[in-house]
Motif scaffolding. Structure first.
Motif, PDB file in Angstrom:
ATOM      1  N   LEU A  79       0.864  -1.183   0.000  1.00 35.76           N
ATOM      2  CA  LEU A  79       0.000   0.000   0.000  1.00 35.76           C
ATOM      3  C   LEU A  79       0.900   1.232   0.000  1.00 35.76           C
ATOM      4  O   LEU A  79       1.644   1.467   0.955  1.00 35.76           O
ATOM      5  CB  LEU A  79      -0.888   0.050   1.248  1.00 35.76           C
ATOM      6  CG  LEU A  79      -2.074  -0.882   1.328  1.00 35.76           C
ATOM      7  CD1 LEU A  79      -2.793  -0.720   2.675  1.00 35.76           C
ATOM      8  CD2 LEU A  79      -3.043  -0.613   0.212  1.00 35.76           C
ATOM      9  N   PRO A  80       0.853   2.027  -1.065  1.00 38.04           N
ATOM     10  CA  PRO A  80       1.620   3.274  -1.056  1.00 38.04           C
ATOM     11  C   PRO A  80       0.941   4.306  -0.152  1.00 38.04           C
ATOM     12  O   PRO A  80      -0.270   4.251   0.064  1.00 38.04           O
ATOM     13  CB  PRO A  80       1.582   3.725  -2.512  1.00 38.04           C
ATOM     14  CG  PRO A  80       0.453   3.015  -3.141  1.00 38.04           C
ATOM     15  CD  PRO A  80       0.186   1.786  -2.334  1.00 38.04           C
ATOM     16  N   GLY A  89       2.079   5.625  11.861  1.00 36.71           N
ATOM     17  CA  GLY A  89       2.676   4.540  12.636  1.00 36.71           C
ATOM     18  C   GLY A  89       1.745   3.377  12.920  1.00 36.71           C
ATOM     19  O   GLY A  89       2.177   2.380  13.483  1.00 36.71           O
ATOM     20  N   VAL A  90       0.465   3.483  12.537  1.00 34.81           N
ATOM     21  CA  VAL A  90      -0.496   2.413  12.796  1.00 34.81           C
ATOM     22  C   VAL A  90      -0.695   1.585  11.527  1.00 34.81           C
ATOM     23  O   VAL A  90      -1.128   2.119  10.498  1.00 34.81           O
ATOM     24  CB  VAL A  90      -1.847   2.978  13.284  1.00 34.81           C
ATOM     25  CG1 VAL A  90      -2.853   1.851  13.482  1.00 34.81           C
ATOM     26  CG2 VAL A  90      -1.658   3.766  14.571  1.00 34.81           C
ATOM     27  N   ALA A  91      -0.364   0.302  11.628  1.00 33.80           N
ATOM     28  CA  ALA A  91      -0.537  -0.627  10.505  1.00 33.80           C
ATOM     29  C   ALA A  91      -1.126  -1.921  11.044  1.00 33.80           C
ATOM     30  O   ALA A  91      -0.866  -2.315  12.175  1.00 33.80           O
ATOM     31  CB  ALA A  91       0.798  -0.912   9.837  1.00 33.80           C
ATOM     32  N   ALA A  98       8.347  -1.321   5.848  1.00 31.33           N
ATOM     33  CA  ALA A  98       8.192   0.015   5.277  1.00 31.33           C
ATOM     34  C   ALA A  98       9.362   0.343   4.363  1.00 31.33           C
ATOM     35  O   ALA A  98      10.417  -0.299   4.412  1.00 31.33           O
ATOM     36  CB  ALA A  98       8.085   1.048   6.393  1.00 31.33           C
ATOM     37  N   THR A  99       9.151   1.365   3.536  1.00 28.80           N
ATOM     38  CA  THR A  99      10.196   1.843   2.636  1.00 28.80           C
ATOM     39  C   THR A  99      10.180   3.366   2.583  1.00 28.80           C
ATOM     40  O   THR A  99       9.124   3.984   2.744  1.00 28.80           O
ATOM     41  CB  THR A  99      10.014   1.271   1.212  1.00 28.80           C
ATOM     42  OG1 THR A  99      11.091   1.717   0.370  1.00 28.80           O
ATOM     43  CG2 THR A  99       8.695   1.707   0.590  1.00 28.80           C
ATOM     44  N   ALA A 128       5.679   3.752   1.549  1.00 34.12           N
ATOM     45  CA  ALA A 128       4.778   2.614   1.323  1.00 34.12           C
ATOM     46  C   ALA A 128       5.006   1.580   2.414  1.00 34.12           C
ATOM     47  O   ALA A 128       6.060   1.561   3.051  1.00 34.12           O
ATOM     48  CB  ALA A 128       5.016   1.988  -0.047  1.00 34.12           C
ATOM     49  N   LEU A 129       3.993   0.719   2.602  1.00 31.08           N
ATOM     50  CA  LEU A 129       4.118  -0.431   3.499  1.00 31.08           C
ATOM     51  C   LEU A 129       3.868  -1.697   2.687  1.00 31.08           C
ATOM     52  O   LEU A 129       3.103  -1.678   1.712  1.00 31.08           O
ATOM     53  CB  LEU A 129       3.112  -0.365   4.648  1.00 31.08           C
ATOM     54  CG  LEU A 129       3.202   0.805   5.608  1.00 31.08           C
ATOM     55  CD1 LEU A 129       2.245   0.596   6.780  1.00 31.08           C
ATOM     56  CD2 LEU A 129       4.605   1.053   6.111  1.00 31.08           C
ATOM     57  N   ARG A 130       4.500  -2.780   3.111  1.00 32.04           N
ATOM     58  CA  ARG A 130       4.360  -4.061   2.423  1.00 32.04           C
ATOM     59  C   ARG A 130       4.123  -5.165   3.460  1.00 32.04           C
ATOM     60  O   ARG A 130       4.729  -5.168   4.523  1.00 32.04           O
ATOM     61  CB  ARG A 130       5.631  -4.365   1.628  1.00 32.04           C
ATOM     62  CG  ARG A 130       5.617  -5.704   0.920  1.00 32.04           C
ATOM     63  CD  ARG A 130       6.862  -5.920   0.120  1.00 32.04           C
ATOM     64  NE  ARG A 130       8.001  -6.153   1.017  1.00 32.04           N
ATOM     65  CZ  ARG A 130       9.258  -6.246   0.600  1.00 32.04           C
ATOM     66  NH1 ARG A 130       9.552  -6.101  -0.669  1.00 32.04           N
ATOM     67  NH2 ARG A 130      10.230  -6.457   1.467  1.00 32.04           N
ATOM     68  N   TRP A 131       3.213  -6.064   3.108  1.00 35.69           N
ATOM     69  CA  TRP A 131       2.926  -7.229   3.948  1.00 35.69           C
ATOM     70  C   TRP A 131       3.145  -8.483   3.112  1.00 35.69           C
ATOM     71  O   TRP A 131       2.892  -8.482   1.903  1.00 35.69           O
ATOM     72  CB  TRP A 131       1.468  -7.241   4.417  1.00 35.69           C
ATOM     73  CG  TRP A 131       1.094  -6.167   5.355  1.00 35.69           C
ATOM     74  CD1 TRP A 131       1.028  -6.239   6.722  1.00 35.69           C
ATOM     75  CD2 TRP A 131       0.678  -4.837   5.027  1.00 35.69           C
ATOM     76  NE1 TRP A 131       0.611  -5.041   7.244  1.00 35.69           N
ATOM     77  CE2 TRP A 131       0.383  -4.165   6.218  1.00 35.69           C
ATOM     78  CE3 TRP A 131       0.529  -4.138   3.823  1.00 35.69           C
ATOM     79  CZ2 TRP A 131      -0.050  -2.849   6.271  1.00 35.69           C
ATOM     80  CZ3 TRP A 131       0.106  -2.825   3.855  1.00 35.69           C
ATOM     81  CH2 TRP A 131      -0.174  -2.191   5.072  1.00 35.69           C
TER      82      TRP A 131
END
Length: 151
Positions: A79-80, A89-91, A98-99, A128-131
């Motif tokens: 998710l960008p 900070g909440v995911a 993160a990147t 962006a965050l990646r899972w």
């Protein structure tokens, strides 16, 4: 940029970021953007984010559904963070990576050396965050989300 345009652009980008070619055909992604507000009882609720103003929290939630009759595994989804937003900070799940450059991902909080000391990278630099979805059974869904603040 208006929030509705950001949602369309984000949705198009998200559709193209599933990293496994097989999973790309097998996954359907649905994106929601909701403003998080505190009600009169002090509980948090969500409303449509189309009218979010500076300083308000918007949650981006993506639901990935396996549309085939076989399980899929080890799929990275990203998710960008829109340009007019700052990650707060909440995911969910909290196992997101993160990147700051869109290429190199690491566990959160991101760290870097400054004057020989390890310090946290400011959340405003997260792009962006990646899972990694380890296992998604046939015809089941997995949700990921991140919270942002409107700049």
């Amino acid at each position: 940029m208006r929030l509705s345009k950001v949602l369309v652009v984000t949705s198009l980008v998200l559709s193209a970021i599933v990293t496994n070619a097989y999973a790309e055909e097998a996954l359907k992604m649905e994106l929601q953007a909701n403003k998080i507000v505190k009600n009169n009882q002090g509980k948090f609720t969500t409303t449509a984010a189309s009218n979010a103003k500076s300083g308000e929290v918007v949650q981006y939630r993506a639901t990935y559904t396996n549309t085939i009759n076989k399980p899929i595994s080890d799929v990275a989804v990203t998710l960008p963070i829109p340009g007019n937003m700052t990650f707060n900070g909440v995911a969910n799940p909290a196992t997101a990576q993160a990147t700051t450059d869109g290429k190199n991902y690491a566990d959160m909080p991101l760290m870097r050396k400054v004057d020989g000391k390890l310090v946290k990278v400011p959340l405003s630099e997260y792009k962006a965050l990646r899972w990694n979805i380890k296992w998604l059974p046939a015809n089941k869904s997995a949700d990921v989300s991140l919270n942002t603040v409107v700049n």
